[in-house]
Write a protein that holds these residues in place. Structure first.
Motif, PDB file in Angstrom:
ATOM      1  N   GLY A  93       0.796  -1.221   0.000  1.00 33.06           N
ATOM      2  CA  GLY A  93       0.000   0.000   0.000  1.00 33.06           C
ATOM      3  C   GLY A  93       0.828   1.272   0.000  1.00 33.06           C
ATOM      4  O   GLY A  93       0.324   2.351   0.271  1.00 33.06           O
ATOM      5  N   ILE A  94       2.111   1.142  -0.310  1.00 37.88           N
ATOM      6  CA  ILE A  94       2.995   2.307  -0.375  1.00 37.88           C
ATOM      7  C   ILE A  94       3.162   2.680  -1.841  1.00 37.88           C
ATOM      8  O   ILE A  94       3.556   1.854  -2.656  1.00 37.88           O
ATOM      9  CB  ILE A  94       4.370   1.990   0.255  1.00 37.88           C
ATOM     10  CG1 ILE A  94       4.210   1.552   1.705  1.00 37.88           C
ATOM     11  CG2 ILE A  94       5.300   3.189   0.127  1.00 37.88           C
ATOM     12  CD1 ILE A  94       5.469   0.951   2.294  1.00 37.88           C
ATOM     13  N   SER A  95       2.850   3.919  -2.162  1.00 32.40           N
ATOM     14  CA  SER A  95       2.941   4.371  -3.545  1.00 32.40           C
ATOM     15  C   SER A  95       4.315   4.984  -3.811  1.00 32.40           C
ATOM     16  O   SER A  95       4.738   5.910  -3.123  1.00 32.40           O
ATOM     17  CB  SER A  95       1.847   5.409  -3.819  1.00 32.40           C
ATOM     18  OG  SER A  95       1.991   5.898  -5.133  1.00 32.40           O
ATOM     19  N   ILE A  96       4.993   4.452  -4.799  1.00 28.33           N
ATOM     20  CA  ILE A  96       6.281   5.002  -5.229  1.00 28.33           C
ATOM     21  C   ILE A  96       6.076   5.525  -6.641  1.00 28.33           C
ATOM     22  O   ILE A  96       5.676   4.780  -7.538  1.00 28.33           O
ATOM     23  CB  ILE A  96       7.391   3.935  -5.184  1.00 28.33           C
ATOM     24  CG1 ILE A  96       7.587   3.448  -3.743  1.00 28.33           C
ATOM     25  CG2 ILE A  96       8.687   4.499  -5.748  1.00 28.33           C
ATOM     26  CD1 ILE A  96       8.632   2.371  -3.593  1.00 28.33           C
ATOM     27  N   ARG A  97       6.352   6.783  -6.840  1.00 31.24           N
ATOM     28  CA  ARG A  97       6.032   7.429  -8.115  1.00 31.24           C
ATOM     29  C   ARG A  97       7.080   7.231  -9.195  1.00 31.24           C
ATOM     30  O   ARG A  97       6.798   7.431 -10.356  1.00 31.24           O
ATOM     31  CB  ARG A  97       5.812   8.919  -7.896  1.00 31.24           C
ATOM     32  CG  ARG A  97       4.616   9.195  -7.038  1.00 31.24           C
ATOM     33  CD  ARG A  97       4.390  10.677  -6.891  1.00 31.24           C
ATOM     34  NE  ARG A  97       3.311  10.909  -5.952  1.00 31.24           N
ATOM     35  CZ  ARG A  97       2.907  12.091  -5.592  1.00 31.24           C
ATOM     36  NH1 ARG A  97       3.484  13.161  -6.090  1.00 31.24           N
ATOM     37  NH2 ARG A  97       1.919  12.221  -4.738  1.00 31.24           N
ATOM     38  N   VAL A  98       8.299   6.867  -8.832  1.00 30.46           N
ATOM     39  CA  VAL A  98       9.341   6.713  -9.841  1.00 30.46           C
ATOM     40  C   VAL A  98       9.253   5.338 -10.476  1.00 30.46           C
ATOM     41  O   VAL A  98       8.812   4.380  -9.859  1.00 30.46           O
ATOM     42  CB  VAL A  98      10.757   6.934  -9.252  1.00 30.46           C
ATOM     43  CG1 VAL A  98      10.929   8.349  -8.760  1.00 30.46           C
ATOM     44  CG2 VAL A  98      11.063   5.936  -8.171  1.00 30.46           C
ATOM     45  N   THR A  99       9.685   5.257 -11.745  1.00 32.53           N
ATOM     46  CA  THR A  99       9.705   3.962 -12.428  1.00 32.53           C
ATOM     47  C   THR A  99      11.066   3.294 -12.283  1.00 32.53           C
ATOM     48  O   THR A  99      11.178   2.088 -12.438  1.00 32.53           O
ATOM     49  CB  THR A  99       9.375   4.125 -13.925  1.00 32.53           C
ATOM     50  OG1 THR A  99      10.276   5.073 -14.494  1.00 32.53           O
ATOM     51  CG2 THR A  99       7.945   4.585 -14.116  1.00 32.53           C
ATOM     52  N   THR A 100      12.087   4.085 -12.038  1.00 32.82           N
ATOM     53  CA  THR A 100      13.427   3.542 -11.856  1.00 32.82           C
ATOM     54  C   THR A 100      14.230   4.482 -10.976  1.00 32.82           C
ATOM     55  O   THR A 100      14.076   5.698 -11.043  1.00 32.82           O
ATOM     56  CB  THR A 100      14.145   3.328 -13.201  1.00 32.82           C
ATOM     57  OG1 THR A 100      15.429   2.765 -12.956  1.00 32.82           O
ATOM     58  CG2 THR A 100      14.276   4.596 -13.990  1.00 32.82           C
TER      59      THR A 100
END
Length: 161
Positions: A93-100
């Motif tokens: 449930g933790i949103s990480i906005r980066v793709t890399t």
């Protein structure tokens, strides 16, 4: 299908692939072609400087190519780490906005490393370079390494707590 339609279809396909890769790779979509370009330039300037110094060796040249191909493996491993972290975080449930992140950090470090090597090869080829250029590039490499090390230390500290 006439020739114009075939060309338009090919263009649409290439644009679609580019858009897909850009969405999945983020900034790596720009950095990877840059890395490939500086790897080629480094290889060529390295071969020229070896020839000038009279130390050309096919075994060393082949090892240079293999080493550069292994850079791709290094970036792929870093991207797998990125993918794993992002997907585990999402499942928690933790949103990480980066793709890399690690893939990008490694790729940028490799680009800088290649630029340093190109400058060293140019010096061996007696191409006049301003001294500040080498210093700026080396200092930028130190900044990237330092930030990577700080992140690794933070992860170690968080892990101990």
């Amino acid at each position: 299908m006439n020739k114009i339609e075939k060309v338009n279809t090919a263009k649409a396909l290439i644009a679609s692939i580019g858009a897909f890769l850009s969405a999945k790779l983020g900034m790596l979509y720009i950095i990877i072609p840059l890395l490939m370009a500086v790897m080629i330039i480094d290889y060529l300037t390295g071969m020229l400087s070896a020839k000038k110094e009279g130390i050309t060796n096919s075994k060393a040249g082949m090892w240079g190519i293999v080493k550069k191909l292994l850079y791709g493996v290094e970036i792929a491993v870093a991207m797998i780490v990125d993918w794993t972290i992002i997907n585990v975080a999402n499942s928690l449930g933790i949103s990480i906005r980066v793709t890399t992140f690690f893939g990008l950090l490694i790729a940028i470090w490799l680009v800088i490393n290649e630029v340093v090597s190109i400058l060293e090869n140019l010096i061996k080829l007696e191409v006049p370079l301003p001294e500040f250029l080498m210093e700026v590039v080396k200092n930028f490499k130190i900044v990237v390494e330092s930030n990577g090390n700080k992140l690794a230390e933070k992860i170690k500290v968080d892990e101990k707590e």
